[in-house]
Design a protein around this motif. Structure first.
Motif, mmCIF file in Angstrom:
data_model
loop_
_atom_site.group_PDB
_atom_site.id
_atom_site.type_symbol
_atom_site.label_atom_id
_atom_site.label_comp_id
_atom_site.label_asym_id
_atom_site.label_seq_id
_atom_site.Cartn_x
_atom_site.Cartn_y
_atom_site.Cartn_z
ATOM 1 N N MET A 1 64.653 -77.426 -14.372
ATOM 2 C CA MET A 1 65.526 -76.388 -14.931
ATOM 3 C C MET A 1 66.580 -76.032 -13.912
ATOM 4 S SD MET A 1 64.505 -72.778 -16.589
ATOM 5 C CE MET A 1 63.905 -72.055 -15.129
ATOM 6 N N GLU B 1 64.203 -74.191 -10.215
ATOM 7 C CA GLU B 1 63.327 -74.768 -9.207
ATOM 8 C C GLU B 1 63.339 -73.914 -7.946
ATOM 9 O OE1 GLU B 1 65.112 -78.049 -11.677
ATOM 10 O OE2 GLU B 1 65.777 -76.231 -10.677
ATOM 11 N N SER C 1 59.356 -71.533 -8.293
ATOM 12 C CA SER C 1 58.333 -72.464 -7.847
ATOM 13 C C SER C 1 57.565 -71.875 -6.679
ATOM 14 C CB SER C 1 58.975 -73.786 -7.432
ATOM 15 O OG SER C 1 59.720 -73.607 -6.258
ATOM 16 N N TYR D 1 61.018 -74.776 -18.372
ATOM 17 C CA TYR D 1 60.294 -74.658 -17.110
ATOM 18 C C TYR D 1 58.814 -74.361 -17.339
ATOM 19 C CZ TYR D 1 59.179 -73.575 -12.319
ATOM 20 O OH TYR D 1 58.612 -73.585 -11.082
#
Length: 449
Positions: free
Chosen positions: A1, A5, A9, A158
């Motif tokens: 996405m 990220e 994440s 995501y």
């Protein structure tokens, strides 16, 4: 996405150090907040502050931390989107449109000061919704509030990737960070083509934030009536959500690049119901037909989910009526996109242009989800097989979701594309009307027969 990220994440979201869970990755001290920067008070159910987040006692003002939060919150690409950069004095805007932009700016600033509840920015594409949402995020970052900014289609992509077995981020961990972040900004709610699973995840996310009254900023260009009813009911809760409607045309695309530009409705501003001529050099049948057409047009303005198909020869008044309808709806703040057949085809083809900032799928989404779509002089005969398929997909999407649509065409019902004809003949949703009159120029400059 895109950008996500770096936004959610495990390697980028603030978490406890993998080497020492007792040390906060944000401040380097004993972990009280789990790296979030906020803690939830231990209060009994029913307490007015139950479930609310408070700044961690170890949290300190730090410019470097602020920039890190900007990166983690996916706001780096929107760094220039500030309140100061939001232009409310567009030269081509009407006074009412400029006032609408100023009001939206004032509401956004007030929201930052109060940071209470939800705020929903509504309006068509290019009216500044995303700019204001990002400006809210940037203003909150200056106070070192934790903010995550994400478009809804990217968010769902995501979450799907996080659910995959090969994902480095645990799904629950990823979802919890989005669910509990201090301020969540969701851009473009309603344009996503969500599966049942994705729709359920989106509802769970927003329902959690609704229950705990967590500050949430949302932008959307679609009517609440066409989104998940469960989401619509929460967004419609005026005790929580402040609705800010931006009543302005698409200024952004005109500035950025011509290949992204939507047609300018102001070109048709002089075509109204009041100056639609139903009397000059008409016989009794033509007069009755014109008056019935005018009534059908006015009824369409008041309808919620109907289609209107205006059929007739060139020059019989179809475009005038379509523009009058669009102008009437636009004056009430309802987003309208008005395309001629040629403009529509150019707009779709330019989705492949390397200069464009709006790719084909986004263009299709714009046309599928706008509150009112007007297609003037629609002709499937002039389209390639590719274009015919794309236009039908747009119309079928709107038909199935009962979205207000107006089409003018020189074709008769029997001459329409067979798939479109089945929709037009559905009298529960569609009102076909044929103009059986002479062209305007013949009435104006020739003797009545």
């Amino acid at each position: 996405m895109n950008g996500m990220e770096n936004g959610t994440s495990p390697g980028n979201m603030p978490t406890s150090s993998s080497g020492d869970e007792s040390v906060c990755a944000l401040c380097g001290r004993e972990s009280l907040c789990g790296g979030l920067g906020y803690v939830r008070a231990d209060l009994p159910v029913g307490h007015p502050q139950f479930g609310q987040l408070f700044r961690c006692p170890n949290y300190r003002t730090d410019p470097e931390r602020r920039e890190r939060l900007r990166k983690l919150g996916n706001l780096e690409a929107y760094k220039e989107k500030t309140f100061a950069a939001f232009d409310t004095n567009i030269p081509t805007a009407t006074p009412n449109q400029r006032q609408s932009l100023q009001d939206a700016l004032d509401y956004a600033r007030d929201y930052v000061d109060q940071l209470n509840g939800w705020i929903l920015f509504e309006g068509s594409y290019g009216t500044g919704k995303t700019h204001l949402a990002a400006a809210v995020g940037n203003a909150l970052l200056e106070r070192e509030e934790q903010v995550i900014f994400v478009t809804v289609p990217d968010l769902l992509d995501y979450l799907r990737s996080a659910y995959a077995p090969t994902s480095e981020a645990g799904y629950d961990e990823t979802f919890d960070r989005l669910r509990d972040v201090r301020v969540l900004i969701l851009d473009d709610l309603g344009v996503e083509n969500s599966s049942e699973w994705a729709g359920e995840k989106l509802f769970q996310l927003l329902n959690h934030r609704y229950v705990y009254r967590l500050p949430t900023v949302i932008t959307s260009n679609v009517d609440l009536e066409i989104i998940d009813p469960r989401l619509a009911s929460r967004l419609g809760d005026t005790t929580l959500t402040q609705h800010v409607k931006i009543k302005a045309p698409d200024f952004r695309t005109r500035i950025e690049t011509s290949v992204d530009e939507l047609p300018d409705l102001s070109l048709y501003r002089d075509l109204t119901f009041e100056n639609f001529d139903t009397r000059t050099r008409v016989n009794a049948d033509e007069k009755a037909n014109y008056e019935n057409a005018l009534n059908a047009a006015r009824e369409f303005v008041q309808s919620k989910d109907k289609w209107l198909i205006l059929m007739g020869a060139h020059g019989t008044g179809k475009t005038h009526l379509a523009a009058a309808i669009a102008n009437e709806l636009d004056r009430t703040g309802i987003p309208v996109i008005f395309f001629t057949n040629a403009e529509l085809l150019d707009y779709l083809r330019s989705g492949f242009d390397t200069r464009t900032q709006i790719r084909l799928e986004r263009r299709l989404s714009i046309l599928r989800n706008t509150s009112v779509l007007v297609l003037d002089s629609l002709s499937f005969d002039s389209m390639s097989a590719w274009a015919r398929e794309k236009v039908f997909q747009i119309l079928d999407y709107r038909y199935l979701r009962r979205m207000k649509t107006l089409i003018t065409t020189t074709a008769t019902t029997n001459e329409l594309d067979p798939r479109l004809r089945t929709r037009v003949l559905d009298r529960r949703r569609c009102v076909p009307f044929a103009l059986h009159v002479r062209p305007y120029v013949d009435r104006m400059y020739k003797t009545s027969s």
